[in-house]
Design a protein around this motif. Structure first.
Motif, short mmCIF file in Angstrom:
data_model
loop_
_atom_site.label_atom_id
_atom_site.label_comp_id
_atom_site.label_asym_id
_atom_site.label_seq_id
_atom_site.Cartn_x
_atom_site.Cartn_y
_atom_site.Cartn_z
N ASP A 46 0.83 -1.21 0.00
CA ASP A 46 0.00 0.00 0.00
C ASP A 46 0.86 1.25 0.00
OD1 ASP A 46 -2.81 1.03 0.14
OD2 ASP A 46 -2.01 2.01 1.92
N ALA A 47 1.99 1.22 0.71
CA ALA A 47 2.89 2.37 0.71
C ALA A 47 3.43 2.63 -0.70
CB ALA A 47 4.04 2.14 1.69
N GLU A 48 3.79 1.57 -1.41
CA GLU A 48 4.29 1.73 -2.78
C GLU A 48 3.17 2.17 -3.72
OE1 GLU A 48 6.42 2.12 -6.10
OE2 GLU A 48 7.17 1.95 -4.04
N ARG A 49 1.95 1.71 -3.47
CA ARG A 49 0.81 2.17 -4.28
C ARG A 49 0.66 3.69 -4.17
NH1 ARG A 49 -4.98 2.95 -3.66
NH2 ARG A 49 -4.67 2.89 -1.40
N GLN A 50 0.80 4.22 -2.97
CA GLN A 50 0.69 5.66 -2.77
C GLN A 50 1.83 6.41 -3.47
OE1 GLN A 50 -1.82 7.17 -1.23
NE2 GLN A 50 -2.86 5.34 -0.43
N LYS A 51 3.04 5.85 -3.40
CA LYS A 51 4.19 6.49 -4.06
C LYS A 51 4.03 6.46 -5.58
CE LYS A 51 7.48 5.40 -0.36
NZ LYS A 51 8.67 4.60 0.01
N THR A 52 3.50 5.35 -6.10
CA THR A 52 3.26 5.26 -7.54
C THR A 52 2.25 6.30 -7.98
OG1 THR A 52 3.79 2.90 -7.57
CG2 THR A 52 2.48 3.76 -9.41
N ALA A 53 1.18 6.45 -7.22
CA ALA A 53 0.16 7.45 -7.55
C ALA A 53 0.76 8.85 -7.55
CB ALA A 53 -1.00 7.36 -6.57
N ALA A 58 3.76 9.64 -8.21
CA ALA A 58 4.73 9.79 -9.30
C ALA A 58 4.08 9.92 -10.66
CB ALA A 58 5.68 8.60 -9.30
N LEU A 59 2.80 9.62 -10.77
CA LEU A 59 2.12 9.71 -12.06
C LEU A 59 1.95 11.18 -12.47
CD1 LEU A 59 -0.65 7.00 -11.62
CD2 LEU A 59 1.35 6.86 -13.09
N PRO A 60 2.29 11.52 -13.70
CA PRO A 60 2.12 12.91 -14.14
C PRO A 60 0.66 13.31 -14.27
CG PRO A 60 2.80 11.53 -15.97
CD PRO A 60 2.89 10.68 -14.74
N SER A 61 -0.22 12.33 -14.40
CA SER A 61 -1.66 12.60 -14.48
C SER A 61 -2.40 11.36 -14.05
CB SER A 61 -2.06 12.98 -15.91
OG SER A 61 -1.83 11.90 -16.79
N ARG A 62 -3.69 11.47 -13.81
CA ARG A 62 -4.57 10.34 -13.48
C ARG A 62 -4.21 9.70 -12.14
NH1 ARG A 62 -5.37 6.48 -18.62
NH2 ARG A 62 -7.25 5.93 -17.44
N ASN A 63 -3.50 10.43 -11.26
CA ASN A 63 -3.12 9.80 -10.00
C ASN A 63 -4.32 9.47 -9.13
OD1 ASN A 63 -3.55 12.51 -9.67
ND2 ASN A 63 -1.79 12.88 -8.36
N ASP A 64 -5.31 10.35 -9.08
CA ASP A 64 -6.52 10.04 -8.30
C ASP A 64 -7.26 8.85 -8.90
OD1 ASP A 64 -6.02 12.09 -6.55
OD2 ASP A 64 -7.29 13.54 -7.60
N GLU A 65 -7.28 8.79 -10.23
CA GLU A 65 -7.94 7.68 -10.90
C GLU A 65 -7.23 6.37 -10.60
OE1 GLU A 65 -9.29 6.43 -15.44
OE2 GLU A 65 -8.33 8.38 -15.05
N LEU A 82 -5.57 5.57 -7.92
CA LEU A 82 -5.82 5.16 -6.54
C LEU A 82 -7.15 4.42 -6.40
CD1 LEU A 82 -4.49 8.23 -4.53
CD2 LEU A 82 -3.52 5.92 -4.58
N LYS A 83 -8.05 4.58 -7.35
CA LYS A 83 -9.33 3.88 -7.30
C LYS A 83 -9.24 2.46 -7.86
CE LYS A 83 -11.90 8.21 -7.85
NZ LYS A 83 -12.82 8.99 -8.72
#
Length: 229
Positions: free
Chosen positions: A81-88, A90-97, A99-100
């Motif tokens: 889950d910690a890496e999921r948050q870091k990946t989100a 790092a995304l230049p766009s669609r980070n909120d999307e 996370l869903k």
């Protein structure tokens, strides 16, 4: 002349193609309280399927850790889950999307395996002198075998790669040189996705064969692979 017809029957060939078409990277699992037990010996059969995979120089670099401790499973989930948050982030766009999107089923699946590269694999030279990453390719073949075998038995398997390898290695007490490549979630599923989940949620689509099969040289007209972010 000796019989040179090594072809399988039409039914056997179709079964193979069906398994490849319907294999899915599963993230949604029925919790053990709602699912029937896994078939007897399933985990051993899946590991055997992995062990039947080809490996460069016959090095057999795959090693598996079966995680049975609930506390250890929770610690692994926290790392993912910690890496999921870091990946989100790092995304230049669609980070909120992003996370869903559900990326793992660590808490729900019936069985959890970690697949790692062996320690001291640098001693294996055949096929790796110029391409040392072929040990990773070999483990990929092993996991694909497991995926196909699981799908044929009606069981879901998901490959989770959202983790920091050193942290997971320390959590599992891996020896120096061993390297985790995946957390494998295994269990019964509500249904197999009709299409790959990232395709179904609009993150990409399977490329046409004309985009991946070239002749003699890389064509100047080849288009770059579209990204999912």
């Amino acid at each position: 002349m000796p019989d040179q017809d090594h072809r399988y029957s039409d039914a056997e060939i179709e079964a193979l193609w069906r398994t490849m078409r319907e294999r899915r990277d599963m993230r949604h699992f029925l919790p053990p309280t709602l699912a029937k037990p896994l078939p007897d010996g399933l985990i051993e059969r899946l590991v055997l399927a992995a062990h039947l995979a080809p490996s460069v120089g016959f090095m057999q670099p795959w090693r598996f850790i079966r995680v049975c401790d609930p506390a250890l499973r929770e610690s692994m989930h926290a790392q993912v889950d910690a890496e999921r948050q870091k990946t989100a982030a790092a995304l230049p766009s669609r980070n909120d999307e992003f996370l869903k999107v559900k990326i793992e089923g660590i808490r729900d699946c019936a069985e959890l395996l970690v697949v790692t590269l062996m320690a001291e694999r640098e001693k294996h030279i055949i096929g790796r002198r110029t391409l040392p990453e072929m040990d990773v390719a070999s483990v990929g073949c092993a996991i694909q075998n497991m995926w196909l075998a699981a799908r044929a038995e009606g069981v879901g398997l998901g490959w989770v790669s959202f983790f920091e390898p050193q942290a997971l290695g320390e959590l599992l007490g891996l020896p120096e040189g061993a390297h985790p490549l995946g957390i494998l979630c295994i269990g019964h599923v509500p249904a197999f996705y009709p299409r790959p989940m990232f395709e179904d949620t609009g993150w990409g689509k399977r490329l046409d064969l004309t985009q991946i099969l070239f002749e003699n040289r890389w064509p100047e007209s080849a288009q770059p692979t579209p990204t999912a972010y």
